[in-house]
Design a protein around this motif. Structure first.
Motif, short mmCIF file in Angstrom:
data_model
loop_
_atom_site.label_atom_id
_atom_site.label_comp_id
_atom_site.label_asym_id
_atom_site.label_seq_id
_atom_site.Cartn_x
_atom_site.Cartn_y
_atom_site.Cartn_z
N VAL A 1 6.72 73.59 18.66
CA VAL A 1 5.93 73.66 17.42
C VAL A 1 4.53 74.19 17.68
O VAL A 1 3.85 74.61 16.76
CB VAL A 1 5.84 72.28 16.71
N VAL A 2 4.09 74.17 18.94
CA VAL A 2 2.78 74.69 19.31
C VAL A 2 2.97 75.57 20.54
O VAL A 2 3.73 75.23 21.43
CB VAL A 2 1.79 73.54 19.64
N MET A 3 2.26 76.71 20.54
CA MET A 3 2.32 77.62 21.68
C MET A 3 0.91 77.86 22.20
O MET A 3 0.01 78.16 21.41
CB MET A 3 2.98 78.92 21.29
N ILE A 4 0.73 77.72 23.49
CA ILE A 4 -0.57 77.90 24.12
C ILE A 4 -0.48 79.14 25.00
O ILE A 4 0.42 79.27 25.82
CB ILE A 4 -0.95 76.67 24.97
N ALA A 5 -1.44 80.06 24.82
CA ALA A 5 -1.44 81.31 25.58
C ALA A 5 -2.74 81.43 26.38
O ALA A 5 -3.27 80.43 26.85
CB ALA A 5 -1.25 82.49 24.65
N ASN B 1 -5.94 81.81 25.80
CA ASN B 1 -7.18 81.10 25.48
C ASN B 1 -7.15 79.64 25.91
O ASN B 1 -8.16 78.96 25.85
CB ASN B 1 -7.47 81.18 23.98
N GLY B 2 -6.00 79.12 26.28
CA GLY B 2 -5.89 77.76 26.76
C GLY B 2 -5.94 76.73 25.65
O GLY B 2 -5.54 76.97 24.52
N LEU B 3 -6.45 75.57 25.99
CA LEU B 3 -6.47 74.42 25.10
C LEU B 3 -7.74 74.44 24.25
O LEU B 3 -8.69 73.72 24.52
CB LEU B 3 -6.36 73.13 25.92
N THR B 4 -7.74 75.26 23.21
CA THR B 4 -8.90 75.35 22.33
C THR B 4 -8.90 74.17 21.36
O THR B 4 -7.93 73.41 21.28
CB THR B 4 -8.88 76.66 21.52
N GLU B 5 -9.99 74.04 20.62
CA GLU B 5 -10.11 72.93 19.67
C GLU B 5 -9.05 73.02 18.58
O GLU B 5 -8.48 72.00 18.17
CB GLU B 5 -11.50 72.93 19.05
N THR B 6 -8.76 74.23 18.10
CA THR B 6 -7.74 74.38 17.05
C THR B 6 -6.35 74.03 17.57
O THR B 6 -5.55 73.45 16.83
CB THR B 6 -7.74 75.81 16.48
N VAL B 7 -6.07 74.34 18.81
CA VAL B 7 -4.79 73.97 19.41
C VAL B 7 -4.70 72.45 19.53
O VAL B 7 -3.66 71.85 19.24
CB VAL B 7 -4.60 74.65 20.79
N GLN B 8 -5.79 71.81 19.92
CA GLN B 8 -5.81 70.35 20.01
C GLN B 8 -5.56 69.70 18.66
O GLN B 8 -4.81 68.74 18.56
CB GLN B 8 -7.15 69.87 20.56
N VAL B 9 -6.18 70.25 17.61
CA VAL B 9 -5.98 69.72 16.26
C VAL B 9 -4.52 69.87 15.85
O VAL B 9 -3.92 68.95 15.27
CB VAL B 9 -6.91 70.43 15.25
N GLU B 10 -3.92 71.00 16.16
CA GLU B 10 -2.53 71.25 15.79
C GLU B 10 -1.58 70.32 16.55
O GLU B 10 -0.62 69.80 15.99
CB GLU B 10 -2.17 72.71 16.03
#
Length: 100
Positions: free
Chosen positions: A21-25, A27-36
């Protein structure tokens, strides 16, 4: 919050049919990825995350960092996909991967 081996086995069986459901590329663990990731864990409790980073050591460190920051358990890691679990405060039977 530590999972027993029986719980991990059950969650791996459920997680087998799930899609990331989440893909990290790059840019790594950004704030928006953490929120998602946080939103997905609260809704679904058990989620897959695809980490598209080639270096295995960086990927392993990132998975450990996600577990620490999101206060969740890493159930399984296979290649570039990790399965995470965190119990929801108020589980929704329509969204939870564990209650369906």
């Amino acid at each position: 919050m530590s999972l027993t081996n029986a719980q991990k086995k059950q969650y791996r069986l459920i997680g087998h049919a799930l899609n990331p459901v989440v893909m990290i590329a790059g840019n790594g663990l950004t704030e928006t990825v953490q929120v998602e990731i946080d939103r997905a864990l609260e809704d679904h409790e058990l989620i897959k995350v695809r980490i598209s980073i080639m270096d295995r050591d960086v990927r392993t460190a990132l998975i450990a960092e996600i577990s620490k920051i999101m206060k969740c358990e890493t159930v399984q890691t296979i290649g570039k996909v990790a399965l995470f679990y965190r119990a929801a405060l108020e589980p929704n039977p329509k969204l939870s991967n564990l209650l369906r």
